[in-house]
Motif scaffolding. Sequence first.
Motif, short mmCIF file in Angstrom:
data_model
loop_
_atom_site.label_atom_id
_atom_site.label_comp_id
_atom_site.label_asym_id
_atom_site.label_seq_id
_atom_site.Cartn_x
_atom_site.Cartn_y
_atom_site.Cartn_z
N LEU A 67 0.85 -1.19 0.00
CA LEU A 67 0.00 0.00 0.00
C LEU A 67 0.89 1.25 0.00
CD1 LEU A 67 -3.08 0.54 0.12
CD2 LEU A 67 -2.81 0.97 2.56
N GLY A 68 0.70 2.10 -1.00
CA GLY A 68 1.55 3.28 -1.15
C GLY A 68 2.40 3.22 -2.40
N GLU A 69 2.44 2.03 -3.03
CA GLU A 69 3.20 1.87 -4.27
C GLU A 69 2.29 2.05 -5.48
OE1 GLU A 69 6.67 -1.25 -2.71
OE2 GLU A 69 4.94 -2.02 -3.85
N GLY A 70 2.87 2.02 -6.68
CA GLY A 70 2.09 2.12 -7.91
C GLY A 70 1.44 3.48 -8.08
N PHE A 71 0.15 3.46 -8.35
CA PHE A 71 -0.61 4.68 -8.63
C PHE A 71 -0.59 5.65 -7.46
CE2 PHE A 71 -4.97 6.58 -9.73
CZ PHE A 71 -4.49 7.29 -10.81
N TRP A 72 -0.33 5.14 -6.27
CA TRP A 72 -0.25 6.00 -5.08
C TRP A 72 0.80 7.11 -5.25
CZ3 TRP A 72 -2.81 6.57 -0.50
CH2 TRP A 72 -3.80 5.63 -0.21
N LYS A 73 1.80 6.88 -6.06
CA LYS A 73 2.89 7.85 -6.19
C LYS A 73 2.58 8.97 -7.19
CE LYS A 73 6.49 4.51 -4.94
NZ LYS A 73 6.78 5.14 -3.64
N THR A 74 1.58 8.78 -8.05
CA THR A 74 1.33 9.74 -9.13
C THR A 74 -0.10 10.26 -9.19
OG1 THR A 74 0.93 7.88 -10.63
CG2 THR A 74 3.16 8.80 -10.59
N ALA A 75 -1.03 9.66 -8.46
CA ALA A 75 -2.45 10.03 -8.56
C ALA A 75 -2.72 11.43 -8.02
CB ALA A 75 -3.30 9.01 -7.80
N GLY A 76 -3.72 12.08 -8.63
CA GLY A 76 -4.16 13.37 -8.16
C GLY A 76 -5.58 13.28 -7.62
N ALA A 92 -17.12 -2.14 0.14
CA ALA A 92 -17.52 -0.94 -0.59
C ALA A 92 -16.68 -0.85 -1.85
CB ALA A 92 -17.32 0.31 0.26
N ALA A 93 -17.23 -0.20 -2.87
CA ALA A 93 -16.49 -0.04 -4.13
C ALA A 93 -16.86 1.29 -4.76
CB ALA A 93 -16.79 -1.19 -5.08
N ALA A 94 -16.01 1.73 -5.65
CA ALA A 94 -16.30 2.96 -6.41
C ALA A 94 -15.54 2.95 -7.71
CB ALA A 94 -15.94 4.20 -5.60
N GLN A 95 -16.19 3.42 -8.75
CA GLN A 95 -15.51 3.76 -9.99
C GLN A 95 -15.31 5.27 -9.99
OE1 GLN A 95 -17.93 2.21 -13.18
NE2 GLN A 95 -17.32 0.10 -12.81
N ALA A 96 -14.22 5.71 -10.57
CA ALA A 96 -13.89 7.13 -10.48
C ALA A 96 -13.06 7.57 -11.68
CB ALA A 96 -13.12 7.41 -9.18
N VAL A 97 -12.90 8.87 -11.79
CA VAL A 97 -11.95 9.48 -12.71
C VAL A 97 -10.92 10.19 -11.84
CG1 VAL A 97 -11.59 11.22 -14.50
CG2 VAL A 97 -13.62 9.76 -14.57
N VAL A 98 -9.65 9.89 -12.07
CA VAL A 98 -8.58 10.45 -11.24
C VAL A 98 -7.54 11.12 -12.14
CG1 VAL A 98 -6.79 9.93 -9.55
CG2 VAL A 98 -8.93 8.64 -9.51
N ALA A 99 -7.16 12.31 -11.75
CA ALA A 99 -6.14 13.05 -12.50
C ALA A 99 -4.76 12.46 -12.25
CB ALA A 99 -6.16 14.52 -12.09
N GLU A 100 -3.91 12.51 -13.28
CA GLU A 100 -2.54 12.03 -13.15
C GLU A 100 -1.66 12.76 -14.15
OE1 GLU A 100 -0.06 7.82 -13.03
OE2 GLU A 100 -1.72 8.05 -14.46
N ASN A 101 -0.78 13.61 -13.66
CA ASN A 101 0.18 14.31 -14.51
C ASN A 101 -0.49 15.03 -15.67
OD1 ASN A 101 2.32 13.34 -12.89
ND2 ASN A 101 2.39 11.43 -14.08
N GLY A 102 -1.59 15.71 -15.41
CA GLY A 102 -2.28 16.48 -16.43
C GLY A 102 -3.23 15.70 -17.30
N ALA A 103 -3.34 14.38 -17.07
CA ALA A 103 -4.27 13.54 -17.84
C ALA A 103 -5.34 12.99 -16.91
CB ALA A 103 -3.50 12.40 -18.50
N LEU A 104 -6.35 12.35 -17.50
CA LEU A 104 -7.41 11.72 -16.72
C LEU A 104 -7.35 10.21 -16.91
CD1 LEU A 104 -10.47 14.07 -17.48
CD2 LEU A 104 -9.00 14.07 -15.45
N CYS A 126 -6.75 2.60 -15.43
CA CYS A 126 -6.64 2.57 -16.89
C CYS A 126 -6.26 3.95 -17.40
CB CYS A 126 -7.96 2.12 -17.52
SG CYS A 126 -7.87 1.96 -19.33
N ARG A 127 -5.18 3.98 -18.16
CA ARG A 127 -4.71 5.23 -18.77
C ARG A 127 -5.00 5.20 -20.27
NH1 ARG A 127 -1.05 3.30 -14.94
NH2 ARG A 127 -0.50 4.78 -13.28
#
Length: 289
Positions: A67-76, A92-104, A126-127
């Motif tokens: 926990l803290g690796e992968g997307f944790w380092k770049t997600a907005g 519990a679950a959720a689908q979302a849109v998350v910003a990353e380095n100026g992209a979605l 998914c990028r």
Amino acid sequence: MIRRTLLIIAITAAAMHGAEKSAAGCDRACLQGSVDSYFDALARHDPSMLPAAASVRFTENGKELKLGEGFWKTAGASSYRLYVLDPNSGDAAAQAVVAENGALDTFFVRLKLKNKKITEAETLVCRKGQAVFFAPEKMTAAPAIYTELLPESEKTARAQLIKQASAYFTAVQSEGTRDYQAAPLAPDMNRFENGEQTTNVPVMGNPAMSGAEQLDKGVFKGLIIDHRRFPVVDTERGDVVGLILMHSNRNGQMSGILISEIFKIAGNKIEQVQAVMVNVPNDSDTGWK
């Protein structure tokens, strides 16, 4: 004597209900708060903000990480959240849109809680370029249909909801074969994949067709589905989370797709499907049994 017996039955039922709730350890508000806390901590790249158990298990796109690796380092920050809450199981679950380095990016998270501690965290990221369908910019507001309470006449038991959601995957896998089994789809059912509508519009060189027509005509035939799971079910709203690993043959080469589907089911009919999916190597695993 009859009144006393009925009173005892009522008290016993209430006690069992309370035990079920305490066993999960987290009611609906608590579960949504835990999901929100996950997104807040993710945006700050700080998993220590989470009420995570010492033995918490975490996967990203089917791979176990710390926990803290992968997307944790770049997600907005996230700009869209579609929740499914299951107080009975503590999931519990959720689908979302998350910003990353100026992209979605499109994103999915499933949390399991015990005594209000996160014991499992399963995620998909998914990028752009990692899925055939990808339109996170179209995911601006979570569909209201998923938060609508079902009238008593349209409610279905948990096991039946899972059976209906599973029937959808069976239809996808068997379409175009002699063993085809139709899915229980509502006539106006719509499906969205990473934000892109893929029913009742032209798709992949095919004319606009309903979800049932696509399956009946075998538009996506040749897909193989395994690792089916349905860990989050909201019986009050008819929402079901289905997780699968799908295999497809493209240009003579097999590829894998990890998929989270959120079904809305009412009156024994699937009314809508929202998917977050990401391409993975064909020999990938989901990371979960």
